[in-house]
Write an enzyme that holds these catalytic residues in place. Sequence first.
Site, PDB file in Angstrom:
ATOM      1  N   HIS A  45       0.758  -1.347   0.045  1.00 16.80           N
ATOM      2  CA  HIS A  45      -0.123   0.119  -0.087  1.00 16.80           C
ATOM      3  C   HIS A  45       0.944   1.289  -0.095  1.00 16.80           C
ATOM      4  CE1 HIS A  45       0.849  -0.637   4.216  1.00 16.80           C
ATOM      5  NE2 HIS A  45       0.989   0.722   4.224  1.00 16.80           N
ATOM      6  N   HIS A  47       5.612   6.228  -1.631  1.00 11.46           N
ATOM      7  CA  HIS A  47       6.278   4.949  -2.111  1.00 11.46           C
ATOM      8  C   HIS A  47       5.298   3.729  -1.746  1.00 11.46           C
ATOM      9  CE1 HIS A  47       7.847   5.373   1.936  1.00 11.46           C
ATOM     10  NE2 HIS A  47       7.877   4.045   1.989  1.00 11.46           N
TER      11      HIS A  47
END
Length: 268
Positions: free
Chosen positions: A124, A212
């Site tokens: 995620h 990220h």
Amino acid sequence: MTGSSVNSLNLLLDYSSSSDSDNDCDTSNHQTSAQLSTGSQHQKTPKQKLPLPNELLERFQAPNQVMDNPNEHGGRIRSFPHQRNSWATLVYIPLQTNLARLYAMLKEELNSVGISVEVIPEPHLSLSKTLVIPYHWIDTLVETLGNNLRHLNRLTIKFNSIEIFCNEEKTRSFIALGANSCKTSLTSIVQAVDKSAQEFKLPTYYEEPNFHASIAWCLQDKTATLKPLLTKLDNIFTQFKLTSDESFHVVTHIHMKTGNKFYSFPLT
């Protein structure tokens, strides 16, 4: 757990942890009313308490005495101590992508140089720090977050690099997919999340976020070992992108997880 159960467990623990010296003081220096009435000159020998089994103590420990055993979750260490009625909460974008082939390619390269990594099964992209909130805040936070997100547009995330990170506690290192090419759109979402957090006096996200999605991890700070491999890892990711559409991700919802509860907020 009901209040009566908690009290019963506390009494059980008090029974086991009371000191022998306290018990001697209570029983050896005072005669009972029955002894006084009969004129008995003999004192009753205090009974020794039987120690409770460790299994029972562990099962019925006090509510705030939650023990963290890293061996039960791959050596990972809790970032903050457990507190009763505290719910760890995260706002994020889940990646609905098939990264199995990328995982295999990366692990093969890392194993060849003696680095063992664990795959993150549900990668995620975080949009908040881990927030710790009491249970009774959940509904209001969900409502506030939904109101602040509802006017934001859908976006497409493009992952364009492999990056290496280490957590603040220096207990784990991460291999991640970098997503800073769409930093402007993601920053708009973070601002909405931060606005919600501020209403509850919760920590906001990093001032200069590096967006990220972590896909693998290993124990301890291995950045000094991993960073020299970045060029090779980037080449592997480039090969993966040439034969896959999984480096793109269309975002239609923002998600929030708090404890074992999940919430989803649609974007327009």
